[in-house]
Write an enzyme that holds these catalytic residues in place. Structure first.
Site, short mmCIF file in Angstrom:
data_model
loop_
_atom_site.label_atom_id
_atom_site.label_comp_id
_atom_site.label_asym_id
_atom_site.label_seq_id
_atom_site.Cartn_x
_atom_site.Cartn_y
_atom_site.Cartn_z
CG ASP A 8 39.37 39.28 38.67
OD1 ASP A 8 39.44 40.52 38.74
OD2 ASP A 8 39.51 38.52 39.65
CG ASP A 10 43.56 42.40 42.47
OD1 ASP A 10 44.79 42.25 42.58
OD2 ASP A 10 43.04 43.50 42.20
CE LYS A 52 40.38 56.05 43.58
NZ LYS A 52 41.46 55.41 42.84
CB THR A 115 43.48 46.46 40.80
OG1 THR A 115 44.36 47.09 41.72
CG2 THR A 115 44.26 45.93 39.63
C1 XBP Z 1 39.73 43.24 43.49
C2 XBP Z 1 39.63 44.45 44.30
C3 XBP Z 1 40.73 45.42 44.33
C4 XBP Z 1 41.94 45.14 45.17
C5 XBP Z 1 42.65 46.43 45.47
O1 XBP Z 1 38.49 43.03 42.80
O2 XBP Z 1 38.62 44.73 44.85
O3 XBP Z 1 40.15 46.54 44.88
O4 XBP Z 1 41.55 44.52 46.37
O5 XBP Z 1 42.90 47.16 44.35
P1 XBP Z 1 38.39 42.19 41.45
P2 XBP Z 1 43.01 48.79 44.41
O6 XBP Z 1 39.41 41.08 41.52
O7 XBP Z 1 36.99 41.65 41.46
O8 XBP Z 1 38.62 43.10 40.27
O9 XBP Z 1 43.48 49.18 45.76
O10 XBP Z 1 44.00 49.13 43.32
O11 XBP Z 1 41.63 49.34 44.09
MG MG Z 2 39.12 39.06 41.68
#
Ligand code: XBP
Ligand code: MG
Length: 230
Positions: A8, A10, A52, A115
């Protein structure tokens, strides 16, 4: 030993969520919207994956007048990429060493993230000085699938591109939504919670670690998977 590790992004590769939050808030202000997400707001909103989708939830909850979500989110991504390029971020403990060891051992490396691709590119450039495709064999991103995590779609896409069955891979995650997505795709998953996900329920995880450095490298990873398979 697994054939591939699926990361993953983020919260797992790096603690990016405060940079996301700053990019959202600066973009809201620049667009003349009187919106601001505090840390407490964001902790709540993060249960909705995808920027979004998060903006739409905010509009639903506050009754804010309709806004061009795609345009707003594109501006947020642009700001996020700038902030990452300015060197706001470092890899989480243990990730750098694991990537190097896995490459050396001939494992495939993949990304399965909610993301979008430009954000993965910006992070790879900032922390490795390389393009994401030089670091990872496969990148599966949120905008490429119909449903974001906790749906399994992005993990299934990563498996498809790796050409591997789920059981030959392992996922590293920081959140319950990410864990649920990996499990739903049949992939064993190890969790190390991030700043926003410490209080979440990680039942079903192979292990829950304070940091990925606690894994004990590839040998530790292989031992965990062996115990899981037994
Ligand atoms: C991470 C997220 C992402 C970021 C923002 O989820 O939810 O939406 O917060 O990214 P994970 P965007 O780590 O579980 O994949 O604004 O580019 O969508
Ligand atoms: Mg994450």
């Amino acid at each position: 030993m697994p054939d591939a590790i699926i990361f993953d992004v983020d919260g797992t590769l790096a603690e990016t969520e405060e940079v996301h939050r700053r990019a959202f808030n600066e973009t809201f202000a620049r667009m003349g919207l009187l919106w601001h997400w505090t840390g407490a707001d964001y902790a709540r909103l993060l249960t909705t994956t995808g920027g979004k989708e998060r903006i739409r939830r905010h509009m639903d909850e506050t009754g804010a007048p309709p806004t061009d979500v795609a345009m707003l989110h594109a501006a947020k991504t642009e700001r996020y990429v700038q902030l990452i390029a300015e060197g706001q971020i470092v890899l989480r403990e243990g990730i750098g060493a694991l990537v190097v060891a896995a490459r050396r051992a001939g494992l495939k490396l993949a990304v399965a993230t909610t993301t979008s691709r430009p954000n993965v590119e910006a992070l790879a450039r900032a922390v490795w000085g390389r393009s994401a495709s030089e670091v990872f064999d496969v990148i599966a991103a949120g905008d490429e699938v119909a449903a974001k995590k906790p749906a399994p779609d992005v993990y299934r896409l990563a498996l498809d591109r790796l050409g591997l069955p789920a059981a030959r891979t392992v996922a590293l995650e920081d959140s319950r939504n990410g864990l649920r997505a990996a499990i739903a795709a049949g992939i064993p998953c190890i969790v190390s919670p991030g700043i926003y996900t410490r209080a979440e329920d990680f039942s079903g995880a192979l292990a829950v670690l304070p940091e990925f450095s606690a894994l004990g490298g590839l040998d530790g990873l292989a031992a965990l998977l062996e115990r899981h398979a037994a």
